[in-house]
Structures are given as structure tokens and as C-alpha cells.
Design an enzyme around this catalytic site. Structure first.
Site, mmCIF file in Angstrom:
data_model
loop_
_atom_site.group_PDB
_atom_site.id
_atom_site.type_symbol
_atom_site.label_atom_id
_atom_site.label_comp_id
_atom_site.label_asym_id
_atom_site.label_seq_id
_atom_site.Cartn_x
_atom_site.Cartn_y
_atom_site.Cartn_z
ATOM 1 N N ALA A 65 -62.867 40.344 -65.722
ATOM 2 C CA ALA A 65 -63.566 39.543 -66.725
ATOM 3 C C ALA A 65 -62.585 38.532 -67.297
ATOM 4 C CB ALA A 65 -64.069 40.462 -67.834
ATOM 5 N N GLY A 109 -63.073 43.802 -63.688
ATOM 6 C CA GLY A 109 -64.315 43.285 -63.122
ATOM 7 C C GLY A 109 -64.154 42.813 -61.689
ATOM 8 N N GLU A 112 -64.582 45.827 -59.654
ATOM 9 C CA GLU A 112 -66.014 46.156 -59.740
ATOM 10 C C GLU A 112 -66.850 45.207 -58.872
ATOM 11 O OE1 GLU A 112 -65.567 45.982 -64.049
ATOM 12 O OE2 GLU A 112 -66.477 47.966 -64.151
ATOM 13 N N GLU A 132 -58.796 48.226 -67.739
ATOM 14 C CA GLU A 132 -59.448 47.944 -69.020
ATOM 15 C C GLU A 132 -58.885 48.763 -70.172
ATOM 16 O OE1 GLU A 132 -61.023 48.337 -66.125
ATOM 17 O OE2 GLU A 132 -62.625 46.852 -65.906
HETATM 18 N N1 CAA Z 1 -58.848 36.474 -67.581
HETATM 19 C C1 CAA Z 1 -58.408 35.251 -67.929
HETATM 20 N N2 CAA Z 1 -57.229 34.745 -67.519
HETATM 21 C C2 CAA Z 1 -56.471 35.529 -66.728
HETATM 22 C C3 CAA Z 1 -56.871 36.803 -66.328
HETATM 23 C C4 CAA Z 1 -58.126 37.284 -66.786
HETATM 24 N N3 CAA Z 1 -58.625 38.470 -66.438
HETATM 25 N N4 CAA Z 1 -55.899 37.345 -65.548
HETATM 26 C C5 CAA Z 1 -54.938 36.416 -65.466
HETATM 27 N N5 CAA Z 1 -55.268 35.310 -66.178
HETATM 28 C C6 CAA Z 1 -54.510 34.091 -66.356
HETATM 29 C C7 CAA Z 1 -53.268 34.358 -67.194
HETATM 30 O O1 CAA Z 1 -53.588 34.320 -68.577
HETATM 31 C C8 CAA Z 1 -52.380 33.216 -66.749
HETATM 32 O O2 CAA Z 1 -52.827 32.041 -67.405
HETATM 33 P P1 CAA Z 1 -51.733 31.041 -68.047
HETATM 34 O O3 CAA Z 1 -50.976 30.499 -66.866
HETATM 35 O O4 CAA Z 1 -52.596 29.997 -68.706
HETATM 36 O O5 CAA Z 1 -50.883 31.844 -68.960
HETATM 37 C C9 CAA Z 1 -52.720 33.041 -65.267
HETATM 38 O O6 CAA Z 1 -53.995 33.676 -65.097
HETATM 39 C C10 CAA Z 1 -51.747 33.729 -64.354
HETATM 40 O O7 CAA Z 1 -51.610 35.075 -64.754
HETATM 41 P P2 CAA Z 1 -50.194 35.792 -64.938
HETATM 42 O O8 CAA Z 1 -49.163 34.825 -65.403
HETATM 43 O O9 CAA Z 1 -50.407 37.005 -65.774
HETATM 44 O O10 CAA Z 1 -49.889 36.184 -63.402
HETATM 45 P P3 CAA Z 1 -48.994 37.371 -62.875
HETATM 46 O O11 CAA Z 1 -48.845 37.138 -61.414
HETATM 47 O O12 CAA Z 1 -47.755 37.535 -63.687
HETATM 48 O O13 CAA Z 1 -49.874 38.695 -63.099
HETATM 49 C C11 CAA Z 1 -51.902 39.988 -63.036
HETATM 50 C C12 CAA Z 1 -51.067 38.872 -62.397
HETATM 51 C C13 CAA Z 1 -51.174 41.329 -62.868
HETATM 52 C C14 CAA Z 1 -53.239 40.030 -62.315
HETATM 53 C C15 CAA Z 1 -52.079 39.715 -64.555
HETATM 54 O O14 CAA Z 1 -52.529 38.378 -64.697
HETATM 55 C C16 CAA Z 1 -53.071 40.607 -65.227
HETATM 56 O O15 CAA Z 1 -52.748 41.749 -65.527
HETATM 57 N N6 CAA Z 1 -54.306 40.088 -65.528
HETATM 58 C C17 CAA Z 1 -55.306 40.817 -66.266
HETATM 59 C C18 CAA Z 1 -55.988 41.844 -65.406
HETATM 60 C C19 CAA Z 1 -56.975 42.640 -66.243
HETATM 61 O O16 CAA Z 1 -56.608 43.273 -67.222
HETATM 62 N N7 CAA Z 1 -58.254 42.615 -65.856
HETATM 63 C C20 CAA Z 1 -59.296 43.275 -66.569
HETATM 64 C C21 CAA Z 1 -60.029 42.299 -67.442
HETATM 65 S S1 CAA Z 1 -61.217 43.086 -68.492
HETATM 66 C C22 CAA Z 1 -62.502 43.441 -67.473
HETATM 67 O O17 CAA Z 1 -62.524 43.105 -66.323
HETATM 68 C C23 CAA Z 1 -63.641 44.174 -68.125
HETATM 69 C C24 CAA Z 1 -64.652 44.664 -67.153
HETATM 70 O O18 CAA Z 1 -64.780 45.824 -66.911
HETATM 71 C C25 CAA Z 1 -65.538 43.781 -66.483
#
Ligand code: CAA
Length: 258
Positions: A65, A109, A112, A132
Site C-alpha cells: 500500500a 499489499g 497480497e 505491516e
Molecule cells: N509506499 C510509498 N512509498 C514507498 C513504499 C510504499 N509502500 N515503499 C517504498 N517507498 C518509497 C520510499 O519512501 C522511497 O521514496 P523516496 O525516494 O521519496 O524517499 C522510495 O520508495 C525508495 O524506497 P527506499 O529508499 O526505502 O528503498 P530501499 O531499497 O532502501 O528499500 C524496501 C526497499 C525494503 C522495499 C523499503 O522501501 C520498504 O520497506 N518499503 C515499505 C514496505 C512496506 O512496509 N510495505 C507495506 C505497506 S502497508 C500495506 O501494504 C498494508 C496492506 O496490507 C495492504
């Protein structure tokens, strides 16, 4: 005009949808969800398309998400707009088989969304997770329900309660994905599989998909009953007579999709 959040192309009878928000790691913004559902529906209704592939880039399938958007969402707005439920419902309505091709991250997500697909292929760099819990929420697009069916309770609970990820090899060993291949080969292999599926009778493929998906909804007795009903329906298809006749005549079948 802003760039499209998905890219759409065709390879013969296969429709390919690529998530395209590289700067946000293909996170599921409301716009991306809307465009994705529109593209899926268009391919599902297109008589020239027989199977669909859903993929991301070689670095990331989908990071879940959109965290920036979700942070601003109130309960009422999420509830009233069926936030992410619309994604589940939209994928569920697709009659044609959807093959998910996951390279890199499939988190939250994203994991998922991968599990909403009918068959999953993964690149060797794939990483699956439901992180999450680290954000103070729970999986909200089917993770608590589909992961347990895909890999069993203990592994699913472990992933969901710790937020720890699994790699491609673990995903294959636990049954989450059908195949793992090198990153640069996996999409091509999935297209070949989709083309193979597309070479069969379209209504029979749709009925097989529906019957298998019903197994997740029904108990064994009701599921077997449902399967029998669809199986008997196949007897009325021109393609059924053609398939059986072709086998006995030792020739290739000519499907008419009726
Ligand atoms: N939403 C929005 N933006 C996101 C994102 C997300 N889920 N995941 C990454 N981004 C963005 C980051 O904010 C970053 O943006 P900026 O350059 O503007 O700062 C860009 O993408 C690159 O990300 P990272 O610098 O973090 O990249 P990385 O290679 O160091 O790490 C990663 C990659 C491990 C995937 C890390 O980005 C991460 O942990 N992301 C979040 C993953 C997450 O927690 N997902 C669950 C979301 S909640 C959900 O999905 C609820 C549900 O059940 C549906």
C-alpha cells in the site's frame, strides 16, 4: 499529463500489465489501483486476449500500500471507498487466468496482490513479506487469509507476526510460487506458460480456474459438487466434442471457444 502508473502490452493472446511507479517502488496508490483494475477489466473483456500477466520491474514487484497515502486515510474514508477491498474484488472478478511474475520485493499489499494471481512465477531475487506489523497495522488486502492457505498456519503466522521476509527459494519450497527462474528469464517463461494456456479452449480454461478458486471458498463436499456441475457443463461445449474427437482421431484439436 502525468505518467501512467501501469504499462500495458500484448504478446499474441497474452495481455501484459506492468506496474509503473518506480520512484515509489510500485506502491499501490489509489491511481495505480484504479488504472490496474481498468486494464484488467479491458483484457478480461477482450476476445483477442486469453491470459493475463501481472508484473513489476526487475527490481520490485510492489512495495505494498502507498504508505504516504495510507497515512492520510481516515477510517471513514477507507471504509467508504472500500480501500484495497476494491483491489481484491476486482481481481476476483477476472475470468481469465492471471499469472503474477514477481522480481524483487513483494511486500505488504504487494505480497497480497501477488497472491491474488492464479499462478505465481518468481525471479531468483524475489522477496515476499507482510511487514505491516512494523507499521502498526495488519495485512489488509487478503494476507491473513491467503498466506495461511498458501504456506500453512505456522509459516504464515511467523511472517505476519514478525514482519520477516522469505526469499524466492523459501517461497517455492513452501508452495507460495509455482516456479523460480533467473530474473531475466522469468517473464519470458511466464509468457510461454500463458501462451500455452491460451492455446486451450477459453471457456474450459475459465471453468477450470473458477472450480479451483472455489476450493478456497467451499468445504470438500460442496466443492466436489460445484466441480461436478461445471464438469458436466463441459459436456455441452462444442470444444468438448472437438477435444475428445481429436484425441481419438489422432489429430490436433481446433478450438472454437464455444
Ligand atoms: N509506499 C510509498 N512509498 C514507498 C513504499 C510504499 N509502500 N515503499 C517504498 N517507498 C518509497 C520510499 O519512501 C522511497 O521514496 P523516496 O525516494 O521519496 O524517499 C522510495 O520508495 C525508495 O524506497 P527506499 O529508499 O526505502 O528503498 P530501499 O531499497 O532502501 O528499500 C524496501 C526497499 C525494503 C522495499 C523499503 O522501501 C520498504 O520497506 N518499503 C515499505 C514496505 C512496506 O512496509 N510495505 C507495506 C505497506 S502497508 C500495506 O501494504 C498494508 C496492506 O496490507 C495492504
Amino acid at each position: 499529463m502525468s505518467e501512467s502508473t501501469i504499462l500495458v502490452e500484448r504478446a499474441e493472446k497474452v495481455g501484459i500489465i506492468r506496474l509503473n511507479r518506480p520512484k515509489a517502488l510500485n506502491a499501490l496508490s489509489a491511481t495505480l489501483i484504479e488504472e490496474l483494475l481498468k486494464a484488467l477489466k479491458a483484457f478480461d473483456q477482450d476476445a483477442g486476449i486469453a491470459a493475463i500477466i501481472l508484473t513489476g520491474t526487475e527490481r520490485v514487484f510492489c512495495a505494498g500500500a502507498d504508505i504516504k497515502e495510507q497515512k492520510e486515510l481516515s477510517f471513514v474514508r477507507a471504509y467508504n471507498t472500500d480501500y484495497l477491498k476494491n483491489l481484491n474484488d476486482g481481481l476476483f472478478a477476472v475470468h481469465k487466468p492471471v499469472i503474477g511474475v514477481v522480481n524483487g520485493y513483494a511486500l505488504g499489499g504487494g505480497c497480497e496482490l501477488a497472491m491474488m494471481c492464479d499462478i505465481l512465477y518468481a525471479g531468483e531475487n524475489a522477496v515476499f513479506g507482510q511487514p505491516e506489523i512494523k507499521l502498526g497495522t495488519i495485512p489488509g488486502a487478503g494476507g491473513t487469509q491467503r498466506l495461511i492457505r498458501a504456506i500453512g498456519k505456522s509459516k504464515a503466522m511467523h511472517m505476519i507476526l514478525t514482519g520477516e521476509t522469505i526469499n524466492a527459494a523459501e517461497a517455492e519450497a513452501s508452495g507460495l510460487v509455482a516456479k523460480i527462474l533467473p530474473v531475466d528469464k522469468v517473464l519470458g517463461a511466464a509468457i510461454e506458460t500463458a501462451q500455452k494456456i491460451a492455446s486451450f479452449s477459453a471457456p474450459v480454461v475459465a471453468m477450470a480456474k473458477e472450480a479451483v478458486n472455489e476450493a478456497e471458498e467451499l468445504g470438500l463436499k460442496s466443492g466436489l459438487h460445484f466441480e461436478s456441475r461445471l464438469y458436466h457443463s463441459c459436456f455441452g461445449l462444442t470444444d468438448h466434442a472437438e477435444g475428445f474427437g481429436a484425441f481419438l482421431a489422432k489429430r490436433d484439436p481446433q478450438w472454437v471457444n464455444e
